[in-house]
Scaffold this motif. Structure first.
Motif, PDB file in Angstrom:
ATOM      1  N   TYR A  66      -1.577   3.232  -6.462  1.00 23.20           N
ATOM      2  CA  TYR A  66      -2.038   2.787  -5.149  1.00 23.20           C
ATOM      3  C   TYR A  66      -3.540   3.104  -5.054  1.00 23.20           C
ATOM      4  O   TYR A  66      -3.956   4.252  -5.252  1.00 23.20           O
ATOM      5  N   PHE A  67      -4.326   2.090  -4.740  1.00 24.97           N
ATOM      6  CA  PHE A  67      -5.755   2.338  -4.505  1.00 24.97           C
ATOM      7  C   PHE A  67      -6.261   1.368  -3.447  1.00 24.97           C
ATOM      8  O   PHE A  67      -5.707   0.275  -3.270  1.00 24.97           O
ATOM      9  N   GLY A  68      -7.319   1.780  -2.733  1.00 27.00           N
ATOM     10  CA  GLY A  68      -7.849   0.931  -1.679  1.00 27.00           C
ATOM     11  C   GLY A  68      -8.901   1.630  -0.851  1.00 27.00           C
ATOM     12  O   GLY A  68      -9.458   2.658  -1.245  1.00 27.00           O
TER      13      GLY A  68
ATOM     14  N   ILE B 254     -10.715 -13.895  -2.236  1.00 28.83           N
ATOM     15  CA  ILE B 254     -11.010 -13.623  -3.647  1.00 28.83           C
ATOM     16  C   ILE B 254     -10.254 -12.379  -4.106  1.00 28.83           C
ATOM     17  O   ILE B 254      -9.669 -12.346  -5.202  1.00 28.83           O
ATOM     18  N   THR B 255     -10.251 -11.350  -3.248  1.00 26.78           N
ATOM     19  CA  THR B 255      -9.528 -10.120  -3.579  1.00 26.78           C
ATOM     20  C   THR B 255      -8.043 -10.394  -3.817  1.00 26.78           C
ATOM     21  O   THR B 255      -7.440  -9.895  -4.779  1.00 26.78           O
ATOM     22  N   LYS B 256      -7.443 -11.191  -2.936  1.00 23.34           N
ATOM     23  CA  LYS B 256      -6.014 -11.520  -3.074  1.00 23.34           C
ATOM     24  C   LYS B 256      -5.748 -12.277  -4.379  1.00 23.34           C
ATOM     25  O   LYS B 256      -4.744 -12.022  -5.072  1.00 23.34           O
ATOM     26  N   SER B 257      -6.634 -13.192  -4.762  1.00 18.20           N
ATOM     27  CA  SER B 257      -6.463 -13.946  -6.003  1.00 18.20           C
ATOM     28  C   SER B 257      -6.493 -13.017  -7.212  1.00 18.20           C
ATOM     29  O   SER B 257      -5.681 -13.148  -8.141  1.00 18.20           O
ATOM     30  N   ILE B 258      -7.430 -12.077  -7.222  1.00 19.21           N
ATOM     31  CA  ILE B 258      -7.529 -11.137  -8.345  1.00 19.21           C
ATOM     32  C   ILE B 258      -6.289 -10.249  -8.412  1.00 19.21           C
ATOM     33  O   ILE B 258      -5.729  -9.995  -9.487  1.00 19.21           O
ATOM     34  N   VAL B 259      -5.848  -9.758  -7.257  1.00 17.34           N
ATOM     35  CA  VAL B 259      -4.655  -8.906  -7.206  1.00 17.34           C
ATOM     36  C   VAL B 259      -3.428  -9.660  -7.726  1.00 17.34           C
ATOM     37  O   VAL B 259      -2.617  -9.113  -8.492  1.00 17.34           O
ATOM     38  N   ASP B 260      -3.288 -10.914  -7.328  1.00 16.17           N
ATOM     39  CA  ASP B 260      -2.152 -11.719  -7.799  1.00 16.17           C
ATOM     40  C   ASP B 260      -2.175 -11.894  -9.305  1.00 16.17           C
ATOM     41  O   ASP B 260      -1.116 -11.905  -9.958  1.00 16.17           O
ATOM     42  N   LEU B 261      -3.365 -12.073  -9.875  1.00 11.04           N
ATOM     43  CA  LEU B 261      -3.465 -12.231 -11.331  1.00 11.04           C
ATOM     44  C   LEU B 261      -2.983 -10.989 -12.068  1.00 11.04           C
ATOM     45  O   LEU B 261      -2.499 -11.084 -13.199  1.00 11.04           O
TER      46      LEU B 261
ATOM     47  N   HIS C  16      -0.490  -9.284 -11.158  1.00 12.83           N
ATOM     48  CA  HIS C  16       0.923  -9.119 -10.762  1.00 12.83           C
ATOM     49  C   HIS C  16       1.084  -7.921  -9.826  1.00 12.83           C
ATOM     50  O   HIS C  16       2.092  -7.207  -9.869  1.00 12.83           O
ATOM     51  N   ALA C  17       0.086  -7.721  -8.993  1.00 14.31           N
ATOM     52  CA  ALA C  17       0.105  -6.638  -8.019  1.00 14.31           C
ATOM     53  C   ALA C  17       0.219  -7.228  -6.621  1.00 14.31           C
ATOM     54  O   ALA C  17       0.273  -8.452  -6.446  1.00 14.31           O
ATOM     55  N   THR C  18       0.259  -6.336  -5.634  1.00 14.54           N
ATOM     56  CA  THR C  18       0.318  -6.771  -4.235  1.00 14.54           C
ATOM     57  C   THR C  18      -0.760  -6.033  -3.449  1.00 14.54           C
ATOM     58  O   THR C  18      -1.161  -4.910  -3.796  1.00 14.54           O
ATOM     59  N   ILE C  19      -1.202  -6.667  -2.366  1.00 15.98           N
ATOM     60  CA  ILE C  19      -2.181  -6.042  -1.470  1.00 15.98           C
ATOM     61  C   ILE C  19      -1.636  -6.123  -0.058  1.00 15.98           C
ATOM     62  O   ILE C  19      -1.027  -7.129   0.331  1.00 15.98           O
TER      63      ILE C  19
ATOM     64  N   ALA D  20      -8.693   0.202   9.865  1.00 12.47           N
ATOM     65  CA  ALA D  20      -7.846  -0.592   8.977  1.00 12.47           C
ATOM     66  C   ALA D  20      -7.777   0.070   7.607  1.00 12.47           C
ATOM     67  O   ALA D  20      -8.703   0.758   7.174  1.00 12.47           O
ATOM     68  N   MET D  21      -6.640  -0.135   6.932  1.00 15.68           N
ATOM     69  CA  MET D  21      -6.477   0.354   5.572  1.00 15.68           C
ATOM     70  C   MET D  21      -5.984  -0.800   4.693  1.00 15.68           C
ATOM     71  O   MET D  21      -4.962  -1.425   4.994  1.00 15.68           O
ATOM     72  N   PHE D  22      -6.728  -1.092   3.646  1.00 18.11           N
ATOM     73  CA  PHE D  22      -6.335  -2.078   2.655  1.00 18.11           C
ATOM     74  C   PHE D  22      -5.984  -1.321   1.370  1.00 18.11           C
ATOM     75  O   PHE D  22      -6.801  -0.546   0.856  1.00 18.11           O
ATOM     76  N   GLN D  23      -4.742  -1.543   0.859  1.00 19.94           N
ATOM     77  CA  GLN D  23      -4.372  -0.862  -0.372  1.00 19.94           C
ATOM     78  C   GLN D  23      -3.705  -1.849  -1.328  1.00 19.94           C
ATOM     79  O   GLN D  23      -2.957  -2.749  -0.920  1.00 19.94           O
ATOM     80  N   VAL D  24      -4.021  -1.653  -2.611  1.00 17.52           N
ATOM     81  CA  VAL D  24      -3.463  -2.475  -3.691  1.00 17.52           C
ATOM     82  C   VAL D  24      -2.379  -1.652  -4.380  1.00 17.52           C
ATOM     83  O   VAL D  24      -2.590  -0.463  -4.692  1.00 17.52           O
ATOM     84  N   ILE D  25      -1.218  -2.283  -4.609  1.00 18.20           N
ATOM     85  CA  ILE D  25      -0.111  -1.626  -5.323  1.00 18.20           C
ATOM     86  C   ILE D  25      -0.028  -2.271  -6.701  1.00 18.20           C
ATOM     87  O   ILE D  25       0.400  -3.412  -6.848  1.00 18.20           O
ATOM     88  N   LEU D  26      -0.463  -1.531  -7.701  1.00 22.15           N
ATOM     89  CA  LEU D  26      -0.607  -2.058  -9.065  1.00 22.15           C
ATOM     90  C   LEU D  26       0.454  -1.447  -9.976  1.00 22.15           C
ATOM     91  O   LEU D  26       0.500  -0.218 -10.139  1.00 22.15           O
TER      92      LEU D  26
END
Length: 483
Positions: free
Chosen positions: A409-411, A451-458, A460-463, A473-479
């Motif tokens: 998890y990072f963000g 753009i961030t969402k496109s990179i995360v999808d590539l 195979h992660a979720t944001i 607000a908190m934005f976190q990527v689950i990789l």
């Protein structure tokens, strides 16, 4: 015939016809054997019904005829009973193989002489010796030849051979065959009359399916076939057809949504490009009217045009990046420590934050297979978004990274103005801005999070975004990790 109903009827009738033909041929052969065997048994019974003394007295030891008996055509006129009353040729073969012709039918000719081995085999069988066979006479006419041994209890006197015509038997077979042919034709007509409504009723579900498919087009994909009451095969076909319609409907809806988004994208891109171009055009008009002679107005105009051109350049670069991501996106994946990647960006992020408070909470050893440059772009976009929505002096931004189970998890988290919960589902759409007027002031075009969402999808992660209005607000990527 191209009609399935007609083909099924034709094939059903053909099967019935072949079955009846087989039965007819079999019946003809068995009936022929039965008639020949029955006739042979009848003749053998008639032979055995003649007293044994008749053969010894009239054939083996004949008595001389008196003058009073000269008018008789045969010395055995009534001695052999029914055998002589029929159109038969009769012969007697004694134990010494002497052939005695007793009666000759005019149409058949004399009874044929068979091979001695045949007679010897019958004599060897005793009183049980009998057989029959079909053979042609010298005129080619088929005849049934019946053989039967005769004798008393002590000895065998010889063999009685009776040849009879098969004409009557053949005529009886032909009559039976004609009757069968008539019944066959009737059965075929009856089968056609019965099969046609049965086949038509059986094909009703298929006909309904055909009618429904003719009504379906690209604009009408809501119709579905109900397989209730249909046969298993039709039900399977209907289920497959309905599943295909569901996929087509989903595809068409996705295409309509994509086209709508594309139209909106083009309109938004045109609007975003037109705004800086309009500003630059306006400043140029001011300069052409004489403002270029005023050093202060000239400097301000050039600075504004430079800012707008930078904004337009960034927008074009973002659009090109998204276009590449939509076509054939490529990742240069290698194993990297996410905490180390973020740590390398710390000087750049602090410079971007200016007077805002920045806190880094990074757990060590967060290894995953990622494209390092694109992960840096994700961090930079999220951080820039936090900078844009926090106070220049009171703003607090936290950059975090940690691992739970097999996910990293990072963000970025901030204490800015926050986002209404109802707007969160839309924030990753292209050109979407929570506050359009404020985004224009800070130079945002609404492409950073897309753009961030496109990179995360590539990857195979979720944001995900967690926010409330006025609470930051908190934005976190689950990789997911890949070892």
């Amino acid at each position: 015939m191209k009609s399935l109903r007609a083909q099924l009827l034709l094939r059903s009738v053909l099967i019935v016809m072949l079955l009846l033909l087989f039965i007819g041929v079999l019946q003809y052969l068995l009936m022929g054997q039965f008639l020949y065997h029955r006739t042979a048994l009848t003749i053998q019974s008639e032979i055995l019904g003649i007293p044994d003394s008749t053969w010894t007295e009239n054939v083996l030891n004949p008595q001389p005829q008196s003058d009073a008996e000269d008018h008789h055509d045969s010395p055995f006129e009534s001695a052999f009973g029914p055998l002589q009353d029929k159109a038969n040729s009769i012969a007697f073969i004694d134990t010494s193989m002497q052939f005695h012709s007793i009666q000759v039918d005019a149409s058949l000719g004399a009874s044929p002489k068979l091979a001695k081995q045949v007679y010897q085999q019958l004599l060897a069988q005793g009183k049980a010796g009998n057989q029959y066979q079909l053979m042609a006479n010298h005129q080619g006419q088929m005849q049934l030849v019946v053989l039967q041994t005769v004798g008393d209890h002590d000895s065998i006197h010889g063999i009685v051979e009776v040849a009879t015509s098969t004409t009557n038997l053949q005529e009886e077979l032909v009559r039976e065959l004609l009757i069968f042919v008539g019944l066959t034709v009737f059965a075929l007509l009856l089968a056609m009359a019965v099969f046609w409504p049965i086949i038509s009723r059986t094909l009703i579900p298929l006909s309904r399916l055909v009618e429904m498919t003719s009504k379906i087009n690209a604009g009408n994909l809501d119709a579905r076939f109900s397989p209730k009451g249909a046969q298993t095969e039709i039900r399977q076909l209907a289920d497959s057809f309905n599943a295909m319609l569901d996929r087509l409907d989903t595809s068409f809806q996705a295409e309509r949504i994509a086209n709508a988004k594309m139209r909106q994208f083009v309109a938004d891109a045109s609007h975003e490009l037109r705004t800086p171009l309009t500003s630059i055009h306006g400043f140029l008009e001011v300069l052409l009217r004489g403002a270029s002679q005023n050093p202060e107005q000239l400097a301000r105009s050039l600075k504004s045009m430079h800012s707008e051109s930078n904004r337009m350049g960034k927008l074009v670069n973002d659009l090109i990046f998204l276009a590449r991501m939509d076509q054939v996106p490529q990742l240069l994946v290698k194993k990297a420590d996410i905490a180390e990647v973020i740590h390398e960006m710390e000087p750049q992020l602090r410079l971007l934050a200016k007077d805002r408070t920045v806190v880094f909470q990074l757990s060590p050893q967060l290894f995953a297979d990622v494209d390092i440059d694109k992960i840096k772009q994700v961090i930079l976009n999220l951080f820039h978004n936090a900078v844009s929505h926090t106070d220049a002096l009171l703003g607090e931004i936290k950059v975090f990274a940690y691992q739970e189970q097999r996910s990293i998890y990072f963000g970025v988290q901030d204490n800015g103005e926050g986002i209404e919960s109802s707007l969160i589902p839309n924030i990753f759409e292209r050109f979407y801005r929570v506050d359009s007027s404020r985004s224009h002031k800070i130079g945002g075009a609404g492409l950073g999070l897309a753009i961030t969402k496109s990179i995360v999808d590539l990857h195979h992660a979720t944001i995900e975004c967690v926010s409330e209005k006025g609470a930051g607000a908190m934005f976190q990527v689950i990789l997911p990790t890949h070892y």
